[in-house]
Design a protein around this motif. Sequence first.
Motif, PDB file in Angstrom:
ATOM      1  N   GLY A 100       0.860  -1.178   0.000  1.00 46.07           N
ATOM      2  CA  GLY A 100       0.000   0.000   0.000  1.00 46.07           C
ATOM      3  C   GLY A 100       0.899   1.231   0.000  1.00 46.07           C
ATOM      4  N   SER A 101       1.597   1.402   1.113  1.00 48.88           N
ATOM      5  CA  SER A 101       2.512   2.542   1.249  1.00 48.88           C
ATOM      6  C   SER A 101       3.741   2.079   2.033  1.00 48.88           C
ATOM      7  N   THR A 102       4.929   2.371   1.531  1.00 44.94           N
ATOM      8  CA  THR A 102       6.144   1.963   2.270  1.00 44.94           C
ATOM      9  C   THR A 102       6.191   2.666   3.626  1.00 44.94           C
ATOM     10  N   ASN A 103       5.610   3.881   3.722  1.00 51.19           N
ATOM     11  CA  ASN A 103       5.602   4.552   5.028  1.00 51.19           C
ATOM     12  C   ASN A 103       4.790   3.748   6.045  1.00 51.19           C
ATOM     13  N   ASP A 104       3.655   3.185   5.604  1.00 47.22           N
ATOM     14  CA  ASP A 104       2.833   2.415   6.543  1.00 47.22           C
ATOM     15  C   ASP A 104       3.576   1.164   7.003  1.00 47.22           C
ATOM     16  N   ARG A 124       6.221  -0.965  -6.325  1.00 39.30           N
ATOM     17  CA  ARG A 124       4.950  -0.333  -6.668  1.00 39.30           C
ATOM     18  C   ARG A 124       4.186  -0.073  -5.385  1.00 39.30           C
ATOM     19  N   GLN A 125       3.447   1.056  -5.316  1.00 44.07           N
ATOM     20  CA  GLN A 125       2.566   1.301  -4.179  1.00 44.07           C
ATOM     21  C   GLN A 125       1.135   1.421  -4.696  1.00 44.07           C
ATOM     22  N   THR A 126       0.225   0.817  -3.960  1.00 44.62           N
ATOM     23  CA  THR A 126      -1.178   0.928  -4.382  1.00 44.62           C
ATOM     24  C   THR A 126      -1.887   2.058  -3.639  1.00 44.62           C
ATOM     25  N   ALA A 127      -1.270   2.537  -2.540  1.00 45.27           N
ATOM     26  CA  ALA A 127      -1.873   3.645  -1.788  1.00 45.27           C
ATOM     27  C   ALA A 127      -0.763   4.585  -1.329  1.00 45.27           C
ATOM     28  N   GLY A 128       0.115   4.958  -2.279  1.00 46.68           N
ATOM     29  CA  GLY A 128       1.223   5.863  -1.965  1.00 46.68           C
ATOM     30  C   GLY A 128       0.651   7.194  -1.474  1.00 46.68           C
ATOM     31  N   ARG A 129       1.252   7.709  -0.374  1.00 50.50           N
ATOM     32  CA  ARG A 129       0.712   8.926   0.230  1.00 50.50           C
ATOM     33  C   ARG A 129       1.682  10.083   0.109  1.00 50.50           C
ATOM     34  N   GLY A 130       1.127  11.280  -0.101  1.00 49.33           N
ATOM     35  CA  GLY A 130       1.925  12.491  -0.112  1.00 49.33           C
ATOM     36  C   GLY A 130       1.592  13.331   1.108  1.00 49.33           C
ATOM     37  N   ARG A 131       2.170  14.501   1.194  1.00 51.63           N
ATOM     38  CA  ARG A 131       1.862  15.405   2.298  1.00 51.63           C
ATOM     39  C   ARG A 131       0.423  15.884   2.190  1.00 51.63           C
ATOM     40  N   ARG A 132      -0.106  16.289   3.317  1.00 53.30           N
ATOM     41  CA  ARG A 132      -1.416  16.928   3.392  1.00 53.30           C
ATOM     42  C   ARG A 132      -2.515  16.065   2.745  1.00 53.30           C
ATOM     43  N   SER A 135      -2.388  11.880  -2.647  1.00 49.07           N
ATOM     44  CA  SER A 135      -1.860  10.566  -3.014  1.00 49.07           C
ATOM     45  C   SER A 135      -0.560  10.761  -3.802  1.00 49.07           C
ATOM     46  N   TRP A 136       0.226   9.696  -3.880  1.00 51.23           N
ATOM     47  CA  TRP A 136       1.515   9.763  -4.599  1.00 51.23           C
ATOM     48  C   TRP A 136       1.496   8.698  -5.693  1.00 51.23           C
ATOM     49  N   SER A 137       1.551   9.151  -6.932  1.00 52.40           N
ATOM     50  CA  SER A 137       1.490   8.240  -8.073  1.00 52.40           C
ATOM     51  C   SER A 137       2.696   7.282  -8.035  1.00 52.40           C
ATOM     52  N   ARG A 195       8.733  21.786 -12.159  1.00 47.86           N
ATOM     53  CA  ARG A 195       7.814  20.659 -11.934  1.00 47.86           C
ATOM     54  C   ARG A 195       8.344  19.748 -10.833  1.00 47.86           C
ATOM     55  N   LYS A 196       7.423  18.989 -10.236  1.00 43.10           N
ATOM     56  CA  LYS A 196       7.830  18.177  -9.085  1.00 43.10           C
ATOM     57  C   LYS A 196       8.484  16.858  -9.514  1.00 43.10           C
ATOM     58  N   LEU A 197       9.677  16.662  -8.960  1.00 46.76           N
ATOM     59  CA  LEU A 197      10.468  15.482  -9.293  1.00 46.76           C
ATOM     60  C   LEU A 197      10.469  14.489  -8.123  1.00 46.76           C
ATOM     61  N   ALA A 198      10.413  15.021  -6.896  1.00 40.36           N
ATOM     62  CA  ALA A 198      10.504  14.149  -5.717  1.00 40.36           C
ATOM     63  C   ALA A 198       9.826  14.801  -4.533  1.00 40.36           C
ATOM     64  N   GLY A 199       9.366  13.956  -3.596  1.00 40.60           N
ATOM     65  CA  GLY A 199       8.749  14.477  -2.376  1.00 40.60           C
ATOM     66  C   GLY A 199       9.161  13.639  -1.177  1.00 40.60           C
ATOM     67  N   VAL A 200       9.021  14.247  -0.008  1.00 45.70           N
ATOM     68  CA  VAL A 200       9.394  13.587   1.245  1.00 45.70           C
ATOM     69  C   VAL A 200       8.207  13.649   2.197  1.00 45.70           C
ATOM     70  N   LEU A 201       7.865  12.523   2.792  1.00 48.44           N
ATOM     71  CA  LEU A 201       6.772  12.473   3.765  1.00 48.44           C
ATOM     72  C   LEU A 201       7.329  11.961   5.083  1.00 48.44           C
ATOM     73  N   GLY A 217       9.772   9.034   4.361  1.00 49.95           N
ATOM     74  CA  GLY A 217       9.347   8.397   3.113  1.00 49.95           C
ATOM     75  C   GLY A 217       9.781   9.254   1.938  1.00 49.95           C
ATOM     76  N   ILE A 218      10.439   8.625   0.979  1.00 55.18           N
ATOM     77  CA  ILE A 218      10.984   9.364  -0.166  1.00 55.18           C
ATOM     78  C   ILE A 218      10.428   8.776  -1.457  1.00 55.18           C
ATOM     79  N   GLY A 219       9.845   9.625  -2.275  1.00 55.06           N
ATOM     80  CA  GLY A 219       9.376   9.194  -3.589  1.00 55.06           C
ATOM     81  C   GLY A 219      10.072  10.029  -4.646  1.00 55.06           C
ATOM     82  N   VAL A 220      10.749   9.376  -5.588  1.00 53.50           N
ATOM     83  CA  VAL A 220      11.425  10.104  -6.670  1.00 53.50           C
ATOM     84  C   VAL A 220      10.932   9.553  -8.003  1.00 53.50           C
TER      85      VAL A 220
HETATM   86  C1  BTN Z   1       4.889  14.782  -0.999  1.00 60.45           C
HETATM   87  O1  BTN Z   1       5.609  15.476  -1.709  1.00 60.45           O
HETATM   88  O2  BTN Z   1       3.700  15.063  -0.853  1.00 60.45           O
HETATM   89  C2  BTN Z   1       5.493  13.591  -0.312  1.00 60.45           C
HETATM   90  C3  BTN Z   1       5.524  12.385  -1.195  1.00 60.45           C
HETATM   91  C4  BTN Z   1       6.157  11.194  -0.527  1.00 60.45           C
HETATM   92  C5  BTN Z   1       6.012   9.934  -1.339  1.00 60.45           C
HETATM   93  C6  BTN Z   1       6.765   8.795  -0.754  1.00 60.45           C
HETATM   94  S1  BTN Z   1       6.843   7.389  -1.814  1.00 60.45           S
HETATM   95  C7  BTN Z   1       7.514   6.429  -0.533  1.00 60.45           C
HETATM   96  C8  BTN Z   1       6.773   6.808   0.724  1.00 60.45           C
HETATM   97  N1  BTN Z   1       5.548   6.044   0.842  1.00 60.45           N
HETATM   98  C9  BTN Z   1       4.456   6.814   0.759  1.00 60.45           C
HETATM   99  O3  BTN Z   1       3.278   6.413   0.811  1.00 60.45           O
HETATM  100  N2  BTN Z   1       4.817   8.088   0.592  1.00 60.45           N
HETATM  101  C10 BTN Z   1       6.256   8.241   0.573  1.00 60.45           C
END
Ligand code: BTN
Length: 335
Positions: A100-104, A124-132, A135-137, A195-201, A217-220
């Motif tokens: 679902g999410s590596t953070n979980d 692959r994540q099926t429920a990748g999460r971003g800030r606020r 979702s994270w593709s 444009r957004k290349l990476a995010g950190v949660l 959590g890091i998504g690039v």
């Molecule tokens: C953001 O910019 O909103 C943060 C995005 C963080 C995405 C990563 S992908 C790996 C880890 N697992 C998640 O569900 N989210 C973070």
Amino acid sequence: MTAMPEPVRAGSEELVLAFLAEAGDDYVSGEAISDKLGLSRAAVWKHVRALRAQGYRIEAAPARGYRLREIPDRLGELELRPLLNTHDVGQTLHWYEEVGSTNDVAKGLAEEGALHGEVVVAERQTAGRGRRGRSWSSPARRNVYLSAVLRPDLPPARAPELTLLASVAVCQAVRQAGVAAAGIKWPNDVLASGRKLAGVLTEMAAEVERVQWVVIGIGVNVNAAAADFPEELRGVATSLLLERGAPVPRALFAAAVLTALEEWLDRHADEGFGPVRAAWREMSDTLGREVRIRGGAAELTGVAEDIDEAGALLVRTATGLERVVAGDVELLRPA
Ligand code: BTN
């Protein structure tokens, strides 16, 4: 009499692979491998077959031996571990084809006592999460999705420093991968070409005085093509592939991120937030720009002047200097 099956020693598959990898383009004889690793020729052949089944292309030539031609595009222990230059971060890897999410997963492991530096990585994540709550593709095998469990010796109020630290590590790895113009939008988005290349949660559990664990959590977006992004993201997201015009080996890139993360964590533990703050300022795409902040305590517009010693954004508005600790930054134009 039937021969007893030979017990397969733990780790000998990795050793066979390491042996082949070390030889580069050269063949290594089955005999040399079995002598060196103390395995029978049959066991060597069994490991070669097992590696092939996992996607390693290993050529076998009579009288010459084996030669490694191609490694699979995976972020598993076999691919990542030999590339890591760390003492803690990633030394224990939890790899998943899909989560679902590596953070979980990392939060669950942290609650069960995972050690500092354990890393969860997924194809692959099926429920990748971003800030606020976004979702994270997370399409399969295109990008890097990982989460590190950290146990820093810090009071909870200083945990946001680690979020900025992670964005510095990611931005550094992105620049090393050939996207020299990448920069950071406060607090921790890595952008290229706007444009957004990476995010950190960042998520954490803390007692009053001490952080128990932090999950970074890091998504690039590494090798995602435009078509891999959902339509609504196409105008606002980018990837290393789109910026460089060439794909990036994901294992090499993930190893570079984890190595940079550990280097910055060590520096932070020794010297505090000062060097991280200096690097963040140097990599910033935000300072000196006119910005609009939404989603925090109040909406405001002004010029982003600096980050303070706690990582908060200082914005000069028509009425004075505002200290922003949370919110979404919209970059309006150069000041
Ligand atoms: C953001 O910019 O909103 C943060 C995005 C963080 C995405 C990563 S992908 C790996 C880890 N697992 C998640 O569900 N989210 C973070």
